[in-house]
Every structure is written in C-alpha cells, then in structure tokens.
Design a protein around this motif. Structure first.
Motif, short mmCIF file in Angstrom:
data_model
loop_
_atom_site.label_atom_id
_atom_site.label_comp_id
_atom_site.label_asym_id
_atom_site.label_seq_id
_atom_site.Cartn_x
_atom_site.Cartn_y
_atom_site.Cartn_z
N ALA A 1 -3.71 44.33 -8.17
CA ALA A 1 -3.33 44.39 -6.75
C ALA A 1 -3.69 45.75 -6.16
N TYR A 2 -3.43 46.82 -6.91
CA TYR A 2 -3.81 48.16 -6.45
C TYR A 2 -5.32 48.25 -6.23
N PHE A 3 -6.08 47.64 -7.15
CA PHE A 3 -7.54 47.68 -7.06
C PHE A 3 -8.01 47.01 -5.77
N ILE A 4 -7.50 45.82 -5.47
CA ILE A 4 -7.90 45.10 -4.26
C ILE A 4 -7.53 45.90 -3.01
N HIS A 5 -6.32 46.47 -3.02
CA HIS A 5 -5.86 47.26 -1.87
C HIS A 5 -6.80 48.45 -1.64
N GLN A 6 -7.15 49.13 -2.70
CA GLN A 6 -8.04 50.28 -2.59
C GLN A 6 -9.44 49.85 -2.19
N PHE A 7 -9.90 48.74 -2.75
CA PHE A 7 -11.25 48.25 -2.48
C PHE A 7 -11.41 47.93 -1.00
N ILE A 8 -10.42 47.26 -0.42
CA ILE A 8 -10.48 46.91 1.00
C ILE A 8 -10.52 48.18 1.86
N ASN A 9 -9.70 49.16 1.50
CA ASN A 9 -9.66 50.40 2.29
C ASN A 9 -10.97 51.17 2.23
N GLU A 10 -11.64 51.11 1.07
CA GLU A 10 -12.82 51.95 0.87
C GLU A 10 -14.15 51.25 1.19
N HIS A 11 -14.21 49.92 1.04
CA HIS A 11 -15.50 49.25 1.10
C HIS A 11 -15.68 48.31 2.29
N SER A 12 -14.61 47.82 2.84
CA SER A 12 -14.75 46.78 3.87
C SER A 12 -14.86 47.39 5.25
N GLN A 13 -15.89 46.95 5.96
CA GLN A 13 -16.12 47.44 7.32
C GLN A 13 -15.74 46.34 8.31
N ALA A 14 -14.50 46.37 8.77
CA ALA A 14 -14.03 45.37 9.72
C ALA A 14 -14.24 45.88 11.14
N GLU A 15 -15.19 45.29 11.83
CA GLU A 15 -15.54 45.78 13.16
C GLU A 15 -14.66 45.19 14.26
N SER A 16 -14.21 43.96 14.08
CA SER A 16 -13.43 43.29 15.12
C SER A 16 -11.95 43.25 14.74
N GLU A 17 -11.12 43.06 15.75
CA GLU A 17 -9.69 42.92 15.50
C GLU A 17 -9.40 41.70 14.65
N LYS A 18 -10.17 40.64 14.86
CA LYS A 18 -10.02 39.42 14.06
C LYS A 18 -10.28 39.71 12.58
N ASP A 19 -11.36 40.42 12.29
CA ASP A 19 -11.69 40.73 10.90
C ASP A 19 -10.63 41.62 10.25
N ARG A 20 -10.13 42.58 11.01
CA ARG A 20 -9.09 43.45 10.46
C ARG A 20 -7.84 42.64 10.10
N LEU A 21 -7.51 41.68 10.97
CA LEU A 21 -6.35 40.83 10.71
C LEU A 21 -6.59 39.93 9.51
N TYR A 22 -7.76 39.30 9.47
CA TYR A 22 -8.11 38.41 8.35
C TYR A 22 -8.14 39.17 7.02
N LEU A 23 -8.71 40.39 7.05
CA LEU A 23 -8.76 41.19 5.82
C LEU A 23 -7.37 41.55 5.32
N THR A 24 -6.48 41.84 6.26
CA THR A 24 -5.10 42.15 5.87
C THR A 24 -4.47 40.96 5.17
N TRP A 25 -4.60 39.77 5.78
CA TRP A 25 -4.03 38.57 5.16
C TRP A 25 -4.69 38.28 3.81
N PHE A 26 -6.01 38.39 3.77
CA PHE A 26 -6.76 38.13 2.55
C PHE A 26 -6.28 39.04 1.41
N GLY A 27 -6.19 40.34 1.72
CA GLY A 27 -5.74 41.29 0.70
C GLY A 27 -4.32 41.01 0.25
N GLU A 28 -3.43 40.76 1.19
CA GLU A 28 -2.02 40.57 0.83
C GLU A 28 -1.82 39.31 -0.02
#
Length: 420
Positions: A78-105
């Motif tokens: 879980a720590y790995f996924i949380h860190q991976f999203i913070n460091e690697h994912s480029q969410a340009e839209s508000e929708k993507d940021r929301l989806y990434l949050t749900w996906f990670g959680e």
C-alpha cells in the motif's frame, strides 16, 4: 539470498516470494476479467505481500525469530502504491486527480487489509477518524520505515518486475479503472458511492482469493482447480432435458410442469436482468429454475450458478436433487457445492476430497453452489476475510433466489442495493 513466502510445517519445502507474487497476480487477473479490470486486481495481488521482502520477515520465516504476526508485511504494498502515484502519475485534469485518488485508495486498502480479521479498513469511522489513513501515514512518520520501504522496493524490482514494467502495468490498470468509473457515472451518478464500495469489495475479494488459493495449492501440493464451466453446464443441460423428455406425459401434472419448464428454457434467451419466476408448489420449480440457469449460463458464458434458499431443509433437498439429476448419485458432489452449517459428512469420503472440498467452500468457485440467504449476504456485507473472499465469484453468475420474500426486513435495503 532466497526470499521466502511460505513454508510447510514438517517439510523442507519452501515457496519463493517471487513465485507467490506472480502466481497471485495471474490468478487475480483471471478473476478480474469478469468486470473487465484484470490489471487492477492483478496489480493489487502482485504487491499484496511486498512487505515479505523485509529482512525482519525473512528472519522470522527462515529462522523463527519473533512470533506469527509480529512483522507487518501487509502495509508495504500500500505504501508503494501511494508513493508511486505521488511520484509518477501526471494528473492534468480534476477528473484524473479524483480518479487516481479513488484508484489508489481502493488498491491500497485491499493490500493493507488482506490479513485484517475485520476486513477492509474504514475510510471514516463512527468517531470521524480514518483507520485507513492512520495505517497509511504510519510510514510517513517513521524515517526508518521510509528507508526500509526503498530497500524493499529495490528487491521487488530486481526479483519480480522492473520499474519500467511496473509503470506500464500501473498505467494499464488505471485505464481499466477509469473506463469502469466512466461507465458507473454514465449509468446513474447517485449510485456512484455504492458502486465504489462494490468495486473495492471486488478487488479485495480477488486479492484474498488469489493469495489464499495459491498458498493452499502450494501447501497441499495440488494444482489450482480449473473448471471448464461451459462444458459442465452443457453436459448438465442435456442431462436435464433428457430427464424431462422421459417424464410420463400422460399425467396432467407432468404436462403442466413440462410447460412451465419450457417457458423457463425460452426465457433464458432474453438478456441478463432481474426476473421473477412464479410457480406453484409442486410445479417443478427446482429443476425449472435450474434449466433457465443452465441455458442462460451457456448462452452468456457465465461461470457459476448460485441457488440461494432461506431454509437448510430445502437446501438439502434441492442439492440432493441436483446431485442425483446431474451426477447420477445423491452423494456425488462433483461440480456441486452444498454450503451451510449442516453439510452432510458422508460427502467427505477421504482426505483428498476433504482438501478439495475445503478449497471449494472457501472460494465458492464450483460451477453450482447451493447455500443459504445468510451465507449469501455474509459474503457481500459481513466482516472478515473468509466471507469477502467469495464475493467476486458472484459476478458473471446466475443467481437463483428461492423464496426471496424471506429476506429479513432489516436486510432488505442492503439486499436490494447489492442485487441492483
């Protein structure tokens, strides 16, 4: 150094961690195809035991240092996924940021809770605290754990999947998740929250079943039980039709039973949905409903048929009818799981069958399962890993709810939400 995942008591056999993670990923991918998210479930299963790369865990499992459960291994993925999203994912839209949050959680919770006796951790509890965030933030507050996480991740990259490969896999998983959420939004935005709950439960169920199945098959030294569901349902459908054709058609009651059964057979050609079957007592409802289930499963490639009944006495009777009709023996439980508190012990004739039956009971992966309404609701809503492990097998299935009016009133709202 060989990193070990499991050992067998009284034996020198070991399962390497790399093998277990890959096996669990492959199983979870297979399970995840039922709702088109194989990479989502595969990603969660691939990382579920990442923490077993900790030196402390290897000292415990190889040398007996410490006691069972003394080393936290279920949080590191879980720590790995949380860190991976913070460091690697480029969410340009508000929708993507929301989806990434749900996906990670969803993935993080499935991983960190796969040994939690209460099941998935609450995002918000009755005291307006978040057990989920408390567990997730633990590593952020401990520099030593942070450093150890990096060492664990490097071992994973070296042994299991490289950084570029895991990044590509993550992107595929997120694309699947995004398409599924878009579909949920397009249907009815008001049901999004409950849909997220069921998606999370589904991912959690796939991780649990993949982990437990691979562990069990290693411990029992048996291959994963594979069913050719289409072949089983086709065989049973033909047997049932032959039995119905051999009925004495001179009796008026048999003519009526045959007519109602034929209607069920014809109705199976309609699209998937929620339907009501009303047949009077003595009308042959047990086999007429199963005839619909078998034909619908053949036409739409279902993996399972569930018969859900309110009373154990009816379950025992129906299961006996199915075994006699399809297997030619009222005690032959091949392909048919009877699951309730009074399962007859004569069905367990030797140790090998005990092991196979235990696996079927734990996962509900048999082509046909006959069970109680209590057990059906438990696998959707009850706490604990045993119940939730079975949930994913309810998907892509025909579910026959007998005497559905017997659902307890206090459970009706949850029941309707799950079925819908």
């Amino acid at each position: 150094m060989d990193f070990i995942s499991h050992t067998v008591e009284g034996s020198t056999d070991v399962q390497l961690l790399r093998e277990h993670l890959i096996n669990a990923k492959n199983l979870a991918e297979d399970y995840g195809t039922d709702i088109d998210i194989p990479k989502v479930t595969g990603l969660a299963a691939l990382l579920h035991d990442l923490g077993k790369y900790r030196v402390a865990f290897q000292e415990y499992i190889q040398n007996g240092v410490g006691h069972h459960g003394s080393v936290d291994h279920s949080s590191f993925g879980a720590y790995f996924i949380h860190q991976f999203i913070n460091e690697h994912s480029q969410a340009e839209s508000e929708k993507d940021r929301l989806y990434l949050t749900w996906f990670g959680e969803i993935i993080e919770n499935a991983i960190m809770s796969h040994h939690n006796s209460l099941g998935l951790k609450d995002f918000v509890d009755a005291h307006v605290n978040s057990p989920f965030l408390k567990r997730l933030n633990k590593v952020e507050e401990d520099p030593e754990l942070k450093d150890e996480l990096q060492r664990v991740i490097q071992r994973f990259f070296q042994e299991v999947m490289g950084e570029k490969e895991i990044s590509d896999y993550f992107d595929q998983a997120y694309k699947e998740f995004s398409l599924l959420i878009d579909k949920c939004f397009s249907q009815d935005k008001r049901t999004l929250l409950s849909n997220l709950f069921f998606i999370e439960t589904y991912v959690y169920s796939c991780v649990l079943d993949a982990d437990r199945t691979d562990t069990a098959t290693f411990s029992l030294d048996q291959p994963v039980k594979r069913y050719d569901y289409s072949a089983v349902f086709e065989d049973y459908y033909q047997k049932l039709n032959r039995q119905l054709a051999g009925m004495n058609s001179e009796k008026e009651i048999n003519q009526l039973r045959s007519a109602m059964s034929d209607e069920c057979d014809d109705f199976a050609e309609k699209r998937d949905g929620i339907y009501q079957l009303s047949i009077p007592t003595g009308g042959g409802k047990t086999l007429a409903g199963m005839r619909y289930g078998l034909k619908r499963s053949i036409l739409s490639h279902k993996k399972h048929i569930f018969g859900v009944l309110p009373f154990i006495t009816i379950i025992e009777q129906n299961a006996r009818v199915y075994r006699e009709t399809f297997n030619g023996d009222p005690l032959d439980n091949q392909n048919i799981l009877e699951f309730h508190s009074n399962v007859a012990q004569e069905l367990r004739s030797n140790k090998e069958k005990d092991d196979l039956l235990d696996l079927a009971e734990d996962s509900w992966n048999s082509p046909i399962t006959v069970t109680t309404m209590v057990q059906f609701l438990n696998c959707i809503f009850a706490s604990g890993t045993t119940n939730r492990r079975r949930f994913h097998n309810l998907c892509n299935s025909v579910i026959i709810l007998d005497e559905v009016q017997k659902v307890p009133v206090k459970c009706l709202s949850l029941f309707n939400k799950a079925i819908n």
